[in-house]
Scaffold this motif. Structure first.
Motif, PDB file in Angstrom:
ATOM      1  N   PHE A 305     -22.130   1.831  16.590  1.00  0.00           N
ATOM      2  CA  PHE A 305     -23.593   1.772  16.584  1.00  0.00           C
ATOM      3  C   PHE A 305     -24.163   2.304  15.272  1.00  0.00           C
ATOM      4  O   PHE A 305     -25.094   1.717  14.699  1.00  0.00           O
ATOM      5  CB  PHE A 305     -24.151   2.573  17.760  1.00  0.00           C
ATOM      6  CG  PHE A 305     -25.600   2.908  17.616  1.00  0.00           C
ATOM      7  CD1 PHE A 305     -26.573   1.938  17.805  1.00  0.00           C
ATOM      8  CD2 PHE A 305     -26.000   4.188  17.262  1.00  0.00           C
ATOM      9  CE1 PHE A 305     -27.923   2.242  17.645  1.00  0.00           C
ATOM     10  CE2 PHE A 305     -27.334   4.500  17.111  1.00  0.00           C
ATOM     11  CZ  PHE A 305     -28.305   3.522  17.296  1.00  0.00           C
ATOM     12  N   LEU A 306     -23.614   3.411  14.780  1.00  0.00           N
ATOM     13  CA  LEU A 306     -24.120   3.984  13.531  1.00  0.00           C
ATOM     14  C   LEU A 306     -23.900   3.036  12.355  1.00  0.00           C
ATOM     15  O   LEU A 306     -24.776   2.874  11.496  1.00  0.00           O
ATOM     16  CB  LEU A 306     -23.436   5.325  13.268  1.00  0.00           C
ATOM     17  CG  LEU A 306     -23.811   6.463  14.223  1.00  0.00           C
ATOM     18  CD1 LEU A 306     -22.979   7.707  13.911  1.00  0.00           C
ATOM     19  CD2 LEU A 306     -25.293   6.791  14.141  1.00  0.00           C
ATOM     20  N   PHE A 307     -22.746   2.380  12.306  1.00  0.00           N
ATOM     21  CA  PHE A 307     -22.478   1.448  11.217  1.00  0.00           C
ATOM     22  C   PHE A 307     -23.365   0.210  11.326  1.00  0.00           C
ATOM     23  O   PHE A 307     -23.835  -0.313  10.307  1.00  0.00           O
ATOM     24  CB  PHE A 307     -21.003   1.047  11.212  1.00  0.00           C
ATOM     25  CG  PHE A 307     -20.074   2.171  10.855  1.00  0.00           C
ATOM     26  CD1 PHE A 307     -20.359   3.023   9.807  1.00  0.00           C
ATOM     27  CD2 PHE A 307     -18.908   2.393  11.580  1.00  0.00           C
ATOM     28  CE1 PHE A 307     -19.513   4.073   9.474  1.00  0.00           C
ATOM     29  CE2 PHE A 307     -18.065   3.436  11.262  1.00  0.00           C
ATOM     30  CZ  PHE A 307     -18.360   4.277  10.206  1.00  0.00           C
ATOM     31  N   LEU A 308     -23.598  -0.268  12.543  1.00  0.00           N
ATOM     32  CA  LEU A 308     -24.511  -1.395  12.730  1.00  0.00           C
ATOM     33  C   LEU A 308     -25.925  -1.008  12.296  1.00  0.00           C
ATOM     34  O   LEU A 308     -26.624  -1.792  11.629  1.00  0.00           O
ATOM     35  CB  LEU A 308     -24.495  -1.833  14.190  1.00  0.00           C
ATOM     36  CG  LEU A 308     -25.445  -2.976  14.570  1.00  0.00           C
ATOM     37  CD1 LEU A 308     -25.149  -4.229  13.760  1.00  0.00           C
ATOM     38  CD2 LEU A 308     -25.356  -3.268  16.062  1.00  0.00           C
ATOM     39  N   SER A 309     -26.357   0.191  12.636  1.00  0.00           N
ATOM     40  CA  SER A 309     -27.680   0.650  12.228  1.00  0.00           C
ATOM     41  C   SER A 309     -27.764   0.798  10.716  1.00  0.00           C
ATOM     42  O   SER A 309     -28.772   0.423  10.098  1.00  0.00           O
ATOM     43  CB  SER A 309     -28.001   1.984  12.907  1.00  0.00           C
ATOM     44  OG  SER A 309     -27.968   1.866  14.314  1.00  0.00           O
TER      45      SER A 309
END
Length: 393
Positions: A305-309
Motif C-alpha cells: 500500500f505504501l509503495f502504491l501510494s
C-alpha cells in the motif's frame, strides 16, 4: 439398443498417474503438450496475460481503498483471485522507486523541491543599505544547516549556491531601489560559508574520513579479505566526497552516479526491513497467538500500500507540475488529491492494524504509535547505512 463405450483412460506422461482433469494431481504437469503451433502459443500467452490482469484489477482497488481487506481474505483462504502479497509488494516497490528516480531528473535534490528555501521578499522592509546587509546576513545564515550536513551538504552544494545567488541579486536590487550605487555586498567569506563551500574543507588534516582512507583498515577479529574490502570502501568514500566537493562537471557526474546507485539500492533495503517489521509486529502482538507468517503477510500488504501510494504521489506531482502553466485550476485539484492521499496513508495503516488484530481503540492506537516509532528508527538506520554504502561504492 444403443450401447455406451467407455473412453480410454488418460495417463500423465511424466509420472503415469491416471488423469482426472487437465493437470496431474500427483506432479502437477499439464495434459497439454508444449509442442504446438505458434498461433496456439499466442492464444495461451494472451489468456495468461488477461488472467493476471484480472487478478490485478481485483487486487489494487481494495489494496488502496479497503484497509486490511486483502490480508483478511488471505487469512480466510480466498487467495486465488488476488496477486500474491510478495509479488504485488515487490512489483510496486520497483515501480515506485523507478518513478521517483525519473521524477528526480538530471538535477536531483536530496530533500525535494523545497529543500533550500529562500525568502527574496525579506529585503522589501529594509529602509537603508545597512538594513539590507543585515537581512542578507540573516538569510545566508539560514542556509548553514543544510550546508553543514555531512555528505548531504556536498550533494546539495549547487542548490545552495543558486539560493545564495538569488539572495544576493535580490539584495542588490533593493539597494539600487534605495539609491545606493556602491553595491558592495557580503562575500562568501564574510557570509559565514563553511562545510562544503569553504576552501580546503575537503582537505582538512583532521578529517576522519581522510585519515581513515590514508591507512589500511586493520580489525584483528575480522578476516584479511574483509579488512581489504573495508579499506577499498573507505578510499572510495573519500574519493566520492572529494568529487562532490570539487564543483563543476565532476561534481555533477558524481552526484548523478550516487543518486542512481542509491535508488538501485533502495529496493534491497526495503526487502531487509520487511522481516524486521514483521518481527516487530510479532513482539507487539505476542499474546495474540499469531504465527510469524501472518505478521509477515501484514507487513507485505502494508508496504505494498505504501509503495502504491508513493507511486501515485509521484505521478500526481508530475502531472501537477505539467498542468500548472496550462490549467492552474486542474493542477490545484491534483494538489488537493495528493494531499488527501498523504493524509490517507497513516489513517489507512491505523485502520488496517485495527481490523486485522481486532483490539480496542486505545490499545490499537498505543501499539500503532509504538510500532510507528520503532519502525521509523529502523528505517532511518537502514537508510543511513544504505546512503553510506552508496558513497563507498
Amino acid at each position: 439398443m444403443n450401447e455406451l463405450t467407455e473412453a480410454g483412460k488418460l495417463y500423465c506422461a511424466n509420472c503415469t498417474t491416471p488423469l482426472e482433469g487437465e493437470f496431474c494431481h500427483h506432479c502437477g504437469q499439464s495434459v497439454h503438450s508444449v509442442l504446438k503451433p505458434v498461433h496456439h502459443m499466442l492464444e495461451d500467452g494472451m489468456d495468461m496475460f488477461l488472467h493476471v490482469d484480472g487478478r490485478i484489477l481485483h487486487t489494487l482497488p481494495p489494496l488502496l481503498a479497503k484497509p486490511g481487506f486483502l490480508t483478511l481474505e488471505y487469512f480466510a483462504g480466498r487467495r486465488q483471485r488476488y496477486v500474491a502479497p510478495f509479488r504485488v509488494m515487490f512489483v510496486l516497490c520497483l515501480m515506485a522507486f523507478f518513478a521517483a528516480h525519473l521524477a528526480v531528473g538530471e538535477r536531483p535534490m536530496v530533500f525535494g523541491d523545497d529543500a533550500v528555501q529562500v525568502d527574496v521578499d525579506a529585503f522589501k522592509q529594509a529602509r537603508t543599505p545597512a538594513e539590507v546587509d543585515q537581512a542578507l546576513q540573516r538569510e545566508l545564515a539560514h542556509l548553514q544547516p543544510v550546508r553543514n550536513l555531512p555528505a548531504v551538504g556536498k550533494m546539495a552544494a549547487s542548490d545552495i549556491q543558486e539560493a545564495e545567488r538569488k539572495l544576493r541579486k535580490a539584495a542588490a536590487k533593493r539597494r539600487a531601489e534605495l539609491g545606493d550605487t556602491s553595491i558592495v555586498l557580503l562575500g562568501p567569506a564574510t557570509a559565514g560559508t563553511s562545510g562544503a563551500n569553504r576552501p580546503g574543507a575537503a582537505h582538512r588534516p583532521d578529517d576522519p574520513i581522510k585519515l581513515l582512507a590514508q591507512k589500511p583498515v586493520q580489525i584483528r577479529w575480522l578476516p584479511d579479505f574483509i579488512n581489504q574490502r573495508l579499506t577499498r570502501a573507505a578510499k572510495r568514500l573519500s574519493d566520492n566526497l572529494d568529487a562532490l566537493d570539487s564543483g563543476g562537471e565532476r561534481a555533477a557526474d558524481a552526484q548523478e552516479r550516487l543518486i542512481s546507485q542509491l535508488f538501485s539500492a533502495l529496493p534491497q533495503t526495503m526487502l531487509l526491513l520487511l522481516p524486521l517489521f514483521a518481527l516487530l509486529l510479532k513482539v507487539v502482538y505476542l499474546f495474540r497467538r499469531r504465527l510469524y507468517m501472518e505478521h509477515l503477510i501484514v507487513a507485505l500488504h502494508s508496504h505494498a500500500f505504501l509503495f502504491l501510494s508513493l507511486l501515485l504521489v509521484v505521478v500526481l506531482t508530475a502531472l501537477k507540475g505539467w498542468l500548472q502553466p496550462h490549467a492552474a485550476w486542474l493542477a490545484q485539484g491534483l494538489g488537493w488529491v495528493r494531499l488527501a492521499l498523504l493524509v490517507w496513508m497513516p489513517v489507512y495503516l491505523l485502520l488496517m492494524q485495527k481490523r486485522v488484530y481486532r483490539q480496542g481503540w486505545p490499545m490499537t492506537i498505543f501499539k500503532y504509535l509504538l510500532v510507528g516509532y520503532c519502525y521509523s528508527f529502523l528505517l532511518g538506520m537502514v537508510l543511513a547505512a544504505g546512503f553510506v554504502w552508496t558513497l563507498a561504492h
